[in-house]
Design a protein around this motif. Structure first.
Motif, mmCIF file in Angstrom:
data_model
loop_
_atom_site.group_PDB
_atom_site.id
_atom_site.type_symbol
_atom_site.label_atom_id
_atom_site.label_comp_id
_atom_site.label_asym_id
_atom_site.label_seq_id
_atom_site.Cartn_x
_atom_site.Cartn_y
_atom_site.Cartn_z
ATOM 1 N N ALA A 68 39.433 -5.346 30.355
ATOM 2 C CA ALA A 68 39.328 -5.218 28.844
ATOM 3 C C ALA A 68 38.790 -3.658 28.983
ATOM 4 C CB ALA A 68 38.646 -6.128 28.161
ATOM 5 N N ASP A 69 38.966 -3.046 27.824
ATOM 6 C CA ASP A 69 38.497 -1.566 27.401
ATOM 7 C C ASP A 69 36.704 -1.633 27.871
ATOM 8 O OD1 ASP A 69 37.315 0.784 26.751
ATOM 9 O OD2 ASP A 69 38.279 0.818 24.883
ATOM 10 N N ALA A 70 36.378 -0.967 29.077
ATOM 11 C CA ALA A 70 35.017 -1.164 29.446
ATOM 12 C C ALA A 70 34.164 -0.404 28.331
ATOM 13 C CB ALA A 70 34.858 -0.392 30.888
ATOM 14 N N LEU A 71 34.594 0.602 27.585
ATOM 15 C CA LEU A 71 33.591 0.977 26.499
ATOM 16 C C LEU A 71 33.697 0.310 25.238
ATOM 17 C CD1 LEU A 71 34.403 4.814 27.509
ATOM 18 C CD2 LEU A 71 32.591 3.332 28.368
ATOM 19 N N ASN A 72 34.379 -0.575 24.998
ATOM 20 C CA ASN A 72 34.531 -1.723 23.629
ATOM 21 C C ASN A 72 33.804 -2.864 23.793
ATOM 22 O OD1 ASN A 72 35.374 -3.182 21.523
ATOM 23 N ND2 ASN A 72 37.283 -2.183 21.594
ATOM 24 N N PRO A 73 32.474 -2.833 23.464
ATOM 25 C CA PRO A 73 31.500 -4.078 23.597
ATOM 26 C C PRO A 73 31.961 -5.259 22.980
ATOM 27 C CG PRO A 73 30.078 -2.342 22.855
ATOM 28 C CD PRO A 73 31.624 -1.823 22.576
ATOM 29 N N HIS A 74 32.947 -5.325 21.947
ATOM 30 C CA HIS A 74 33.724 -6.581 21.524
ATOM 31 C C HIS A 74 34.558 -6.948 22.291
ATOM 32 C CE1 HIS A 74 35.315 -9.362 18.750
ATOM 33 N NE2 HIS A 74 36.483 -8.787 19.067
ATOM 34 N N SER A 75 35.325 -6.187 23.059
ATOM 35 C CA SER A 75 36.487 -6.649 23.936
ATOM 36 C C SER A 75 35.788 -7.221 25.351
ATOM 37 C CB SER A 75 37.483 -5.562 24.562
ATOM 38 O OG SER A 75 37.785 -4.895 23.421
ATOM 39 N N ILE A 76 34.663 -6.698 25.681
ATOM 40 C CA ILE A 76 33.901 -7.269 26.933
ATOM 41 C C ILE A 76 33.545 -8.518 26.584
ATOM 42 C CG2 ILE A 76 32.165 -6.829 28.485
ATOM 43 C CD1 ILE A 76 34.713 -4.760 28.506
ATOM 44 N N VAL B 137 28.127 -0.011 43.631
ATOM 45 C CA VAL B 137 26.847 -0.334 42.512
ATOM 46 C C VAL B 137 26.111 1.112 42.358
ATOM 47 C CG1 VAL B 137 24.902 -1.424 41.719
ATOM 48 C CG2 VAL B 137 26.639 -2.540 42.769
ATOM 49 N N MET B 138 26.187 1.804 41.307
ATOM 50 C CA MET B 138 25.515 3.173 41.095
ATOM 51 C C MET B 138 24.771 3.304 39.754
ATOM 52 S SD MET B 138 29.190 5.020 41.965
ATOM 53 C CE MET B 138 28.692 6.602 42.608
ATOM 54 N N LYS B 139 24.147 4.240 39.468
ATOM 55 C CA LYS B 139 22.969 4.352 38.234
ATOM 56 C C LYS B 139 23.848 4.720 37.268
ATOM 57 C CE LYS B 139 19.214 5.859 40.631
ATOM 58 N NZ LYS B 139 18.427 7.189 41.334
ATOM 59 N N LYS B 140 23.817 3.677 36.111
ATOM 60 C CA LYS B 140 24.905 3.792 35.035
ATOM 61 C C LYS B 140 24.596 5.045 34.202
ATOM 62 C CE LYS B 140 23.426 0.995 31.169
ATOM 63 N NZ LYS B 140 23.691 1.652 30.423
ATOM 64 N N SER B 141 25.458 5.437 33.562
ATOM 65 C CA SER B 141 25.201 6.282 32.283
ATOM 66 C C SER B 141 25.124 5.701 31.000
ATOM 67 C CB SER B 141 26.575 7.405 32.334
ATOM 68 O OG SER B 141 27.485 6.707 31.504
ATOM 69 N N ALA B 142 24.735 6.442 30.164
ATOM 70 C CA ALA B 142 24.253 5.966 28.664
ATOM 71 C C ALA B 142 25.583 5.228 27.930
ATOM 72 C CB ALA B 142 23.803 6.884 27.676
ATOM 73 N N ILE B 143 26.847 5.764 28.465
ATOM 74 C CA ILE B 143 27.915 5.218 27.405
ATOM 75 C C ILE B 143 28.461 3.974 28.174
ATOM 76 C CG2 ILE B 143 28.994 7.477 27.175
ATOM 77 C CD1 ILE B 143 31.194 6.868 29.129
ATOM 78 N N ILE B 144 28.105 3.310 29.158
ATOM 79 C CA ILE B 144 28.303 2.062 29.613
ATOM 80 C C ILE B 144 27.580 0.917 28.768
ATOM 81 C CG2 ILE B 144 28.191 0.278 31.656
ATOM 82 C CD1 ILE B 144 29.682 2.504 32.443
ATOM 83 N N PRO B 145 28.445 0.021 27.868
ATOM 84 C CA PRO B 145 27.572 -0.915 27.188
ATOM 85 C C PRO B 145 26.913 -1.805 28.182
ATOM 86 C CG PRO B 145 30.011 -0.871 26.732
ATOM 87 C CD PRO B 145 29.682 -0.159 27.997
#
Ligand code: TXA
Ligand code: MG
Length: 341
Positions: free
Chosen positions: A37-45, A96-104
């Motif tokens: 699913a689209d990783a930037l779409n919290p509903h899809s996740i 596994v890396m430090k996440k940016s702010a756009i990752i839900p």
């Protein structure tokens, strides 16, 4: 119930469009099938967790098709990570890396890190590229059952639960990717896979195993590793040591006398020594890795009570095989050498 569309490789654009619209799309990778699913779409996740029945504290891997997608997903790319990407991407290494702010938050289960992987399977990468979004994808099985390595497994588990399934035959590796935490020094293997400790060591010099992989009673750093994954319905028992085949024969007889039905899972060299319900794991570790989950699922279709199997040496790919097998068995292991002492 969702109406699932099953499509072939030449209809990839349908899957890509569905992903971009926030829908759930199952696709093959070189390791196992993924439920994307689209990783930037919290509903899809959220829908991924619903479709799989997956606990929400188990974070997902974000899949990318090209290097230019990486920078906005993570806060830093260390020199060590760059070396590993050059050596193993595209391929079955998740970092596994430090996440940016756009990752839900729902992707990372609240962790400050995100797992990223660039698969080598052409169809998977074409799909991600065409969709125009990074794709979060756990293995495409119902939570708790073995990861799917064929179209049949995916359809058995997820038909009616996802929007699209893309056919892609049998997967090549058969075990999920190696998960490596590169936020610590030296990096730590959280889940062993086809890319081995030795492979990683050869590129960056020093690497550790998460303590949980050495002593399974330790709490794993990878949340998903704590679940009894990969379990078929039958009780799996692993028989260790150089008398394992004799012990398997004796145990089979004992269980059958107790009116329990037994399935046998053995490597090719022992296959002809057994009668009845059995599955051939193949000749070498790469075949065993490739067939392990399919064998567990196949034996389950016979409704056996017990699955008896033997171990392989815990070296190179054998580490990953034994990791999955021990989980499937709930660590029910019998050591023939110890018994004869
Ligand atoms: O080969 C694979 O990796 C497949 C294909 C579809 O790419 N995917 C897969 O995903 O196996 P999944 O969700 O079944 O397993 C992901 C593993 C879990 O053990 C999870 O806990 C761990 O990766 N993981 C994900 N994000 C993490 C993070 N930020 N920190 C530690 N572990 C993480
Ligand atoms: Mg999984």
């Amino acid at each position: 119930m969702i109406k699932t569309i099953i499509i072939s490789e030449d209809q990839l654009h349908i899957g890509a469009k569905a992903l971009s619209e926030g829908k759930l799309v199952v696709f093959p990778t070189e390791t196992v099938y993924g439920l994307g699913a689209d990783a930037l779409n919290p509903h899809s996740i959220h829908q991924i967790f619903v479709a799989k029945g997956r606990p929400s504290d188990n974070p997902l891997i974000v899949h990318i098709s090209d290097m230019d997608q990486l920078d906005r997903l993570v806060r830093e790319v260390t020199d060590t990570s760059k070396k590993l990407m050059e050596a193993f991407w595209p391929g079955p290494l998740t970092m596994v890396m430090k996440k940016s702010a756009i990752i839900p938050e729902i992707i990372t289960a609240g962790l400050d890190t995100v797992a990223i992987r660039m698969p080598s399977h052409k169809l998977a990468r074409d799909l991600i590229r065409l969709s125009g979004v990074p794709v979060a994808a756990p293995s495409a099985n119902l939570s708790g059952s073995p990861s799917p390595t064929s179209e049949r497994h995916v359809i058995d588990d997820l038909n009616g639960r996802v929007d699209v399934i893309i056919r892609g035959g049998d997967t090549q590796v058969g075990l999920e990717s190696t998960v490596l935490d590169v936020t610590c020094d030296p990096p730590k293997i959280l889940r062993p896979g086809q890319i081995t400790y030795e492979d990683i060591e050869a590129v960056i010099g020093e690497v550790d195993y998460d303590q949980h992989l050495i002593d399974h009673k330790e709490i794993p750093r990878s949340p998903g590793m704590k679940y009894t994954h990969y379990s078929p319905k039958a009780q799996v028992i692993i028989i260790n040591g150089n008398k394992s085949v004799e012990k398997m024969k004796a145990m089979k007889q004992e269980f059958e006398q107790m009116s329990k039905s037994v399935g046998i899972m053995v490597s090719h060299e022992y296959f002809d020594q057994f009668e009845g319900i059995k599955c051939n794991l193949g000749r070498d570790n790469s075949m065993i890795a490739n067939r392990l989950f399919a064998c567990l699922r196949e034996l389950d279709t016979y409704d056996v009570d017990i699955i008896l199997t033997h171990s392989v040496k815990k070296e190179k790919l054998g580490v990953a095989i034994m990791n999955r097998l021990e989980k499937a068995a709930g660590h029910y292991i019998i050591d023939t050498e110890e018994e004869s002492k």
